[in-house]
Motif scaffolding. Sequence first.
Motif, mmCIF file in Angstrom:
data_model
loop_
_atom_site.group_PDB
_atom_site.id
_atom_site.type_symbol
_atom_site.label_atom_id
_atom_site.label_comp_id
_atom_site.label_asym_id
_atom_site.label_seq_id
_atom_site.Cartn_x
_atom_site.Cartn_y
_atom_site.Cartn_z
ATOM 1 N N ALA A 80 0.998 -1.630 -0.206
ATOM 2 C CA ALA A 80 -0.359 0.050 0.261
ATOM 3 C C ALA A 80 1.266 1.230 -0.458
ATOM 4 O O ALA A 80 0.576 2.391 -0.534
ATOM 5 N N GLU A 81 1.556 1.572 0.750
ATOM 6 C CA GLU A 81 2.947 2.102 0.827
ATOM 7 C C GLU A 81 3.924 2.576 -0.616
ATOM 8 O O GLU A 81 3.701 3.768 -0.849
ATOM 9 N N GLN A 82 4.200 1.518 -0.593
ATOM 10 C CA GLN A 82 4.560 1.397 -2.507
ATOM 11 C C GLN A 82 3.544 2.208 -3.174
ATOM 12 O O GLN A 82 4.524 2.932 -3.988
ATOM 13 N N GLN A 83 2.420 1.575 -3.638
ATOM 14 C CA GLN A 83 1.338 2.472 -4.303
ATOM 15 C C GLN A 83 0.993 4.142 -3.831
ATOM 16 O O GLN A 83 0.387 4.564 -4.564
ATOM 17 N N GLY A 84 1.793 4.794 -3.202
ATOM 18 C CA GLY A 84 1.195 5.769 -2.963
ATOM 19 C C GLY A 84 0.410 5.698 -2.011
ATOM 20 O O GLY A 84 -0.228 6.795 -1.391
ATOM 21 N N LEU A 85 0.024 5.243 -0.725
ATOM 22 C CA LEU A 85 -1.627 4.868 -0.475
ATOM 23 C C LEU A 85 -0.666 5.155 1.796
ATOM 24 O O LEU A 85 0.576 4.929 1.667
ATOM 25 N N VAL A 86 -2.228 6.073 2.036
ATOM 26 C CA VAL A 86 -1.769 6.771 3.746
ATOM 27 C C VAL A 86 -2.527 5.441 4.028
ATOM 28 O O VAL A 86 -3.687 5.173 3.543
ATOM 29 N N THR A 87 -1.890 5.283 5.693
ATOM 30 C CA THR A 87 -2.608 4.122 6.251
ATOM 31 C C THR A 87 -2.596 4.908 7.510
ATOM 32 O O THR A 87 -2.143 5.449 7.971
ATOM 33 N N ALA A 88 -3.784 3.546 8.176
ATOM 34 C CA ALA A 88 -3.612 3.961 9.960
ATOM 35 C C ALA A 88 -4.276 2.012 10.091
ATOM 36 O O ALA A 88 -4.754 2.230 9.337
ATOM 37 N N GLU A 89 -4.486 2.195 10.930
ATOM 38 C CA GLU A 89 -4.632 0.835 12.512
ATOM 39 C C GLU A 89 -5.750 1.003 13.347
ATOM 40 O O GLU A 89 -5.753 2.355 14.177
ATOM 41 N N THR A 90 -6.531 0.355 13.188
ATOM 42 C CA THR A 90 -7.334 0.488 14.280
ATOM 43 C C THR A 90 -7.380 -1.311 15.354
ATOM 44 O O THR A 90 -7.224 -2.675 14.328
ATOM 45 N N LEU A 91 -8.057 -1.309 16.870
ATOM 46 C CA LEU A 91 -7.938 -2.451 16.866
ATOM 47 C C LEU A 91 -9.010 -2.463 17.426
ATOM 48 O O LEU A 91 -9.438 -1.901 18.797
ATOM 49 N N SER A 92 -10.396 -3.170 17.735
ATOM 50 C CA SER A 92 -11.566 -2.966 18.344
ATOM 51 C C SER A 92 -11.875 -5.064 19.694
ATOM 52 O O SER A 92 -11.589 -5.783 17.940
ATOM 53 N N PHE A 93 -12.079 -4.071 20.561
ATOM 54 C CA PHE A 93 -12.115 -5.464 20.803
ATOM 55 C C PHE A 93 -13.474 -5.162 21.990
ATOM 56 O O PHE A 93 -13.236 -4.185 22.484
ATOM 57 N N ARG A 94 -13.592 -6.778 22.584
ATOM 58 C CA ARG A 94 -14.981 -6.633 23.885
ATOM 59 C C ARG A 94 -14.163 -6.714 25.164
ATOM 60 O O ARG A 94 -13.255 -7.512 25.037
ATOM 61 N N SER A 95 -14.449 -5.800 26.421
ATOM 62 C CA SER A 95 -13.914 -5.628 27.144
ATOM 63 C C SER A 95 -14.644 -4.939 28.512
ATOM 64 O O SER A 95 -15.985 -4.656 28.079
ATOM 65 N N VAL A 96 -14.312 -4.837 29.550
ATOM 66 C CA VAL A 96 -14.624 -4.449 31.198
ATOM 67 C C VAL A 96 -14.158 -3.630 31.504
ATOM 68 O O VAL A 96 -13.079 -3.953 31.894
ATOM 69 N N VAL A 97 -14.830 -2.580 31.479
ATOM 70 C CA VAL A 97 -14.246 -1.451 32.101
ATOM 71 C C VAL A 97 -14.523 -1.530 33.822
ATOM 72 O O VAL A 97 -15.603 -1.484 33.634
ATOM 73 N N LEU A 98 -13.902 -0.974 34.919
ATOM 74 C CA LEU A 98 -13.805 -0.602 36.098
ATOM 75 C C LEU A 98 -14.294 0.566 36.551
ATOM 76 O O LEU A 98 -13.114 1.366 36.242
ATOM 77 N N ALA A 99 -15.026 1.696 37.167
ATOM 78 C CA ALA A 99 -14.921 2.885 37.520
ATOM 79 C C ALA A 99 -15.380 2.262 39.156
ATOM 80 O O ALA A 99 -16.544 2.834 39.555
ATOM 81 N N GLY A 100 -14.329 2.211 39.930
ATOM 82 C CA GLY A 100 -14.492 2.510 41.515
ATOM 83 C C GLY A 100 -14.759 0.851 41.176
ATOM 84 O O GLY A 100 -14.293 -0.491 40.992
ATOM 85 N N GLU A 101 -16.568 0.184 42.394
ATOM 86 C CA GLU A 101 -17.070 -0.691 42.123
ATOM 87 C C GLU A 101 -17.635 -1.292 40.938
ATOM 88 O O GLU A 101 -18.320 -2.482 41.152
ATOM 89 N N LYS A 102 -17.782 -0.186 40.389
ATOM 90 C CA LYS A 102 -18.377 -0.726 39.071
ATOM 91 C C LYS A 102 -18.160 -0.877 38.003
ATOM 92 O O LYS A 102 -17.054 -1.087 37.159
ATOM 93 N N THR A 103 -18.815 -1.974 37.385
ATOM 94 C CA THR A 103 -17.914 -2.597 35.767
ATOM 95 C C THR A 103 -19.144 -2.283 34.366
ATOM 96 O O THR A 103 -19.953 -2.241 34.788
ATOM 97 N N GLN A 104 -18.649 -2.031 33.488
ATOM 98 C CA GLN A 104 -19.778 -1.720 32.318
ATOM 99 C C GLN A 104 -18.857 -2.875 31.229
ATOM 100 O O GLN A 104 -17.422 -2.983 30.810
ATOM 101 N N LEU A 105 -19.743 -3.790 30.613
ATOM 102 C CA LEU A 105 -19.004 -4.388 29.340
ATOM 103 C C LEU A 105 -19.127 -3.010 27.941
ATOM 104 O O LEU A 105 -20.076 -2.261 28.370
ATOM 105 N N VAL A 106 -18.037 -3.171 27.318
ATOM 106 C CA VAL A 106 -17.323 -1.925 26.658
ATOM 107 C C VAL A 106 -16.598 -2.519 24.780
ATOM 108 O O VAL A 106 -16.349 -4.171 25.041
ATOM 109 N N GLN A 107 -17.210 -1.334 24.088
ATOM 110 C CA GLN A 107 -16.346 -2.083 23.017
ATOM 111 C C GLN A 107 -15.047 -0.938 22.996
ATOM 112 O O GLN A 107 -15.042 0.004 22.873
#
Length: 849
Positions: free
Chosen positions: A96-123
């Motif tokens: 892609a870079e050889q063809q003169g294209l610019v690139t970016a990356e993303t990684l997405s996954f499910r997980s759980v965040v914590l805020a004090g004693e509370k949890t929440q499933l997130v993307q």
Amino acid sequence: MRPDHPFVSTPSAASNAAPRQNAWRLALRLLGRDWRGGELGLLLAALVLTVAAVTAVGFFTDSIATAIERQGGDLLAADLVIASSQPVAESLRAQAEQQGLVTAETLSFRSVVLAGEKTQLVQAKAISPSYPLRGRLRIQRALNGPSETMSTGPTPGSAWVEAPLLHALGLTIGDSLRLGEQPLRIDAIIAYEPDRGGGFAQFAPRVMIAAADLPGTGLITPASRVDYRLLLAGEPASLRAFRDWAGSHLTPDAELQSAQDARPELASASDRAARFLHLAALTTVLVAGAAVALASRRFVERQTDAVAVMRALGAPRGLLARLFAWRLLGLGLIASTLGCLLGYLGQQGLLLILGDWFGERLPPPSLRPLALGYGTGLIALAGFALPPLVQLARVPPLRVLRRDLGAPPASLALAIGAAVAALAALLLWLADDADLALRVLGGTLGAIAALAGLGTLMVYGARIAARRARGIWRLGLAGIGRRPAQSVMQLCGFGIGLLALLLLAVVRVDLLRDWQASLPEGAPNRFLINIQPGEVEPLREFFSAAGIDTSGLYPMVRGRLRAIGERVIDEETYDNPRAERLARREFNLSFASDLQSDNLLTAGSWWPNDQAPAQFSVEEGIAETLDIARGDIMHFWVAGKDISGPVTSLREVQWDSFNVNFFVIAPPAALSDQPATWVTSFYLPPGRDGWIPELLASFPSVTVIDIDALLTEVRGVIDQGIQAVEYVFGFTLLAGLLVMIAGIQASLGSRRAEQAVLRTLGAGRAPLLRAIMIEFTTLGLLAGLLASAFAALIGWLLATQVFDLPYGIDPWLWLVGVPGSALLIGIAGTLASWGPLVRPPLSALRAGN
């Protein structure tokens, strides 16, 4: 006569070869003489307009198509995306870079965040610094606060989150949460994320972080389920080259996506925009082609005397045929060059006026429209002008002494065959859509045949009326019946020109209004999923109390497709990555008694009642992708149970309605006893965002998906497409006017001689002028009747068969079309005949035609 004259036949082979060698030079001299004599003006104007329209449309639609594709990339955050369940191969990035294209990356996954004693499933989503490549992120610094546009994502150590996460955890901007082992400060609320999908699988609120923070979370291991995406952007040629290369170098777990692949809602809107633009271009070609045909006839009439003189001087027919071929080629190249230049200038002016539609300067067009312009000019001349000109070679030399002798009548089969072949070639070449081109060609040939047939009946009706009329009315109506073939030709020309004008003035407005109305302001902008069966009725009451309507609540049953007939579905079943992904995932099945209003059966029939045995209705797009045909037995694994049945119908789904829709639907008896959740969509008016926390507090298990930003982008595509079509149809308007001018000019030669004879016999100018007005007004009235009827029919066919839109006949079509055409053609024909009428009769009789 000199023995060395180029037209004198001699026994010498050398003297015969000389005219052949110099035919092209003589053709150029004759072309210059024709131009100085004013004989090429109308034909050149018609041809230049044809080429200018095609090239301007081509340049413009080429830029618009690229811009719409790029704006579609705003919904994907890139022009192309490589999605994979494993890290994208480094070779793909390097290419892609050889063809003169610019690139970016993303990684997405499910997980759980914590805020004090509370949890929440997130993307969770980790992004590289160059994200997004297309489009912009929009964030808010406070709940319900104004949004600001960002070209990059969160800085390391911070996170951007969606508002539902704050509601669920009781947090505010500036608070902290923990994703895995990484503490993060909440800096902003995500108001719009370009590539945030609207699918039901993405039901958890988003947490966006910088890629630099990802190792600190400790959440990504070789066993983790992660969606890796390599984003690509660049020039169209580089994208095409990379796409061609990547087709044979993608790993089995990777899939190449464009905006149309990822978003059926956008694909539907942009597809309609493209079809409207192609239709506008085809209409311009058809109408301008009619002008070329009529102008060619006039040019042929004006060449008869010159050909007779050359025949009398000994010019052989073969030489004359070559002369006309060379002259047409020279005329075609000159007109095509002028038309291409005018087309490009017109497109440049359009860019200055309308470039801000797309938020940035429109990309430059390719050179393909130049080839279209030259090809159109030469094909139009060959199809419409060459056959009658070839017949001129058979003009008898005696025409020099007897002016009543003209060229032998042209072969009707040759003229029609050449015209049809030229039309077919142009339509198939210009349309980029064989189905649309064939429909337009068939409709055009049918309309011309019907115009000719009905026009013949009307002309003979005018002849009968002339016998019963008295005074000046008899003279005016007799003018129509006195030249039946010419009157039918004029009637067809006027009818085509008026048809184009009516399609532009009335039908175009109706079609575009219906297209715009297909996504009304009140279209659903929120989805509500994970509704439990016991919450359905309370939720209906909750919506009713809030004064908010839903599109209906629909059951959703999860099931995995195990087999289609004898084909067992596994990872090796399909080579197409999209088909493999669709077959591998669980389906959202539904059951229903009735067909939804935004679904249309394209094959088969709906079940008769709720108790019908297990069977399935499948959306036609996924049926094509997975190679499913009506009658195939589909086997689904639902909650540990095999549910199978035949495919009894295929459906076309209006995805851009943004109502709840499903790929596969079954009768209630087949799935109603299976575990299900319910889903709905609704329109939340601006300023009522504060109602969402109240909804979540009353129904904590449901999840709200906000697609308002996606709706805004799709509406933008529709609005921009409509404005583009409005401009493109302006060329058709000019072509329609030119057709009517050519139709009026077609009869001036014979009319001039008739008027001279009548004036010699004592007829006054005023009565003759009134008779001409009656003749042209009657022709305009008849042409208006035909054009209005065909405009209504074509509008209905386009709406229902091409664009899948509702259509109702507009009474203004008849109120404007019939009297307006009579007035327009009556005045134009009278003014065009005024000049010959005031000339002395003797000069007109000497001029012949």
